[in-house]
Design a protein around this motif. Structure first.
Motif, PDB file in Angstrom:
ATOM      1  N   SER A  90       0.836  -1.206   0.000  1.00  0.00           N
ATOM      2  CA  SER A  90       0.000   0.000   0.000  1.00  0.00           C
ATOM      3  C   SER A  90       0.869   1.254   0.000  1.00  0.00           C
ATOM      4  O   SER A  90       2.072   1.204   0.292  1.00  0.00           O
ATOM      5  CB  SER A  90      -0.897   0.006   1.240  1.00  0.00           C
ATOM      6  OG  SER A  90      -0.127   0.262   2.397  1.00  0.00           O
ATOM      7  N   GLY A  91       0.240   2.378  -0.278  1.00  0.00           N
ATOM      8  CA  GLY A  91       0.949   3.649  -0.283  1.00  0.00           C
ATOM      9  C   GLY A  91       1.585   3.975   1.055  1.00  0.00           C
ATOM     10  O   GLY A  91       2.717   4.456   1.115  1.00  0.00           O
ATOM     11  N   VAL A  92       0.864   3.707   2.145  1.00  0.00           N
ATOM     12  CA  VAL A  92       1.398   3.980   3.483  1.00  0.00           C
ATOM     13  C   VAL A  92       2.621   3.115   3.755  1.00  0.00           C
ATOM     14  O   VAL A  92       3.637   3.589   4.275  1.00  0.00           O
ATOM     15  CB  VAL A  92       0.313   3.747   4.561  1.00  0.00           C
ATOM     16  CG1 VAL A  92       0.902   3.807   5.963  1.00  0.00           C
ATOM     17  CG2 VAL A  92      -0.818   4.752   4.407  1.00  0.00           C
ATOM     18  N   GLU A  93       2.557   1.857   3.384  1.00  0.00           N
ATOM     19  CA  GLU A  93       3.703   0.964   3.583  1.00  0.00           C
ATOM     20  C   GLU A  93       4.892   1.407   2.734  1.00  0.00           C
ATOM     21  O   GLU A  93       6.042   1.301   3.168  1.00  0.00           O
ATOM     22  CB  GLU A  93       3.319  -0.474   3.254  1.00  0.00           C
ATOM     23  CG  GLU A  93       2.328  -1.062   4.235  1.00  0.00           C
ATOM     24  CD  GLU A  93       1.772  -2.408   3.796  1.00  0.00           C
ATOM     25  OE1 GLU A  93       1.488  -3.220   4.683  1.00  0.00           O
ATOM     26  OE2 GLU A  93       1.615  -2.639   2.571  1.00  0.00           O
ATOM     27  N   ARG A  94       4.629   1.918   1.534  1.00  0.00           N
ATOM     28  CA  ARG A  94       5.720   2.402   0.688  1.00  0.00           C
ATOM     29  C   ARG A  94       6.388   3.622   1.309  1.00  0.00           C
ATOM     30  O   ARG A  94       7.610   3.739   1.284  1.00  0.00           O
ATOM     31  CB  ARG A  94       5.204   2.738  -0.713  1.00  0.00           C
ATOM     32  CG  ARG A  94       4.899   1.518  -1.537  1.00  0.00           C
ATOM     33  CD  ARG A  94       4.622   1.929  -2.947  1.00  0.00           C
ATOM     34  NE  ARG A  94       4.014   0.850  -3.698  1.00  0.00           N
ATOM     35  CZ  ARG A  94       3.836   0.873  -4.999  1.00  0.00           C
ATOM     36  NH1 ARG A  94       4.219   1.916  -5.707  1.00  0.00           N
ATOM     37  NH2 ARG A  94       3.267  -0.143  -5.604  1.00  0.00           N
ATOM     38  N   VAL A  95       5.575   4.522   1.860  1.00  0.00           N
ATOM     39  CA  VAL A  95       6.146   5.706   2.520  1.00  0.00           C
ATOM     40  C   VAL A  95       7.060   5.259   3.649  1.00  0.00           C
ATOM     41  O   VAL A  95       8.196   5.723   3.771  1.00  0.00           O
ATOM     42  CB  VAL A  95       5.043   6.657   3.038  1.00  0.00           C
ATOM     43  CG1 VAL A  95       5.630   7.715   3.971  1.00  0.00           C
ATOM     44  CG2 VAL A  95       4.317   7.324   1.884  1.00  0.00           C
TER      45      VAL A  95
END
Length: 156
Positions: free
Chosen positions: A138-143
């Protein structure tokens, strides 16, 4: 933006500008299989005079293979590998983000270049440095993954 994106890209030592239809222009450097990106944003300083601004934004990458072959890319096109994180996660860089006479400090340029160098260049480096499933996360995990990678070896 206090400084035109093309001029800013040049000051930051980046190759070009990647223009997205939705207005999310990024200074861009091609490196291996990826395009390393800085999406700048100029904001007023809290409590400062109207002309007091600082440079913030996002840093990250996208695989070259995800970009359309023709025409300009658009945020409407799902760029599956697009991975960005706010530079606000790096207080040591934010400390040098004040714009003076529409110019960026040499310390900011040096710090941003340091972060860009830490970004992966190939899909193998993405898997090795960020994890095999990074591009499926997910985007949060990528951040979180990018902040972790870019913070390695650096104290606030």
């Amino acid at each position: 933006m206090a400084i035109p994106i093309g001029e800013l890209a040049q000051k930051l030592g980046m190759d070009s500008v990647l223009r997205f239809r939705e207005g999310a222009d990024c200074a861009c450097t091609a490196d291996g299989d990826v395009l390393k990106l800085f999406q700048p944003q100029s904001i007023r300083m809290l409590g400062g005079r109207p002309g007091d601004r600082r440079l913030c934004g996002n840093i990250g990458f996208v695989l070259r293979s995800d970009l359309p072959a023709k025409g300009r890319p658009s945020w409407r096109i799902r760029l599956a590998s697009l991975s960005m994180c706010p530079i606000a996660n790096f207080p040591w860089l934010s400390a040098h983000s004040a714009l003076s006479d529409n110019d960026v400090s040499p310390a900011f340029v040096e710090g941003l270049q340091e972060l860009l160098q830490k970004l992966p260049r190939t899909t193998d480096e993405i898997e090795r440095n960020l994890g095999r499933d990074f591009l499926n996360s997910s985007g949060v995990e990528r951040v979180q993954g990018l902040v972790g990678l870019l913070s390695e070896g650096r104290s606030a």
